[in-house]
Design a protein around this motif. Structure first.
Motif, PDB file in Angstrom:
ATOM      1  N   UNK A 296      -6.075 -10.541   1.672  1.00  0.00           N
ATOM      2  CA  UNK A 296      -6.785  -9.284   1.916  1.00  0.00           C
ATOM      3  C   UNK A 296      -6.028  -8.445   2.936  1.00  0.00           C
ATOM      4  N   UNK A 297      -6.048  -7.143   2.762  1.00  0.00           N
ATOM      5  CA  UNK A 297      -5.311  -6.274   3.696  1.00  0.00           C
ATOM      6  C   UNK A 297      -6.079  -6.057   5.002  1.00  0.00           C
ATOM      7  N   UNK A 298      -6.086  -7.077   5.830  1.00  0.00           N
ATOM      8  CA  UNK A 298      -6.684  -7.005   7.162  1.00  0.00           C
ATOM      9  C   UNK A 298      -5.584  -6.759   8.186  1.00  0.00           C
ATOM     10  N   UNK A 299      -5.963  -6.301   9.340  1.00  0.00           N
ATOM     11  CA  UNK A 299      -5.003  -6.054  10.394  1.00  0.00           C
ATOM     12  C   UNK A 299      -4.268  -7.348  10.783  1.00  0.00           C
ATOM     13  N   UNK A 300      -4.980  -8.477  10.794  1.00  0.00           N
ATOM     14  CA  UNK A 300      -4.365  -9.757  11.142  1.00  0.00           C
ATOM     15  C   UNK A 300      -3.286 -10.142  10.126  1.00  0.00           C
TER      16      UNK A 300
END
Length: 126
Positions: free
Chosen positions: A119-123
């Motif tokens: 998923x395109x999360x900041x982490x």
């Protein structure tokens, strides 16, 4: 100025490729998870034949998904899921429905973890 435009075009292409990969990952993992949930429901009803049929369907769906996902993801992450799903039909046929249900849950959790990792999360970006 042409270099800046070229860099922006390459950046947009990279973003589009990443979005396509994530979309494919979500679509395929959701499909396999749904079939595994149905297989678990069959096991809960003590329906070994239905559980075996659903596990074979999940394995077939995963094999189709594997061909697509290996374009975007490392093979080592996909192989553990492949091994889990490959064991399911034999477990259902042998009658170990408790272990079968546990392996279905393991497969679902592996698929959900794969989906979450991509998923395109900041982490994930940093």
């Amino acid at each position: 100025m042409k270099r800046v435009w070229a860099a922006l075009v390459l950046f947009a292409a990279a973003i589009a490729l990443c979005a396509a990969g994530w979309g494919q990952t979500v679509r395929h993992t959701n499909r396999v998870c749904a079939v595994l949930s149905q297989a678990q429901a069959c096991a809960a009803r003590e329906d070994a034949a239905g559980a075996r049929a659903q596990s074979e369907q999940a394995l077939a769906a995963w094999q189709r998904a594997h061909d697509v996902l290996c374009t975007f993801l490392p093979h080592t992450r996909l192989e553990s899921i492949s091994q889990t799903l490959a064991a399911l039909p034999a477990l259902a046929q042998s009658g170990g429905l408790g272990q079968f249900s546990g392996e279905c849950a393991r497969g679902i959790s592996q698929l959900q973890a794969l989906q979450q990792e991509e998923a395109p999360h900041l982490q994930n970006i940093l």
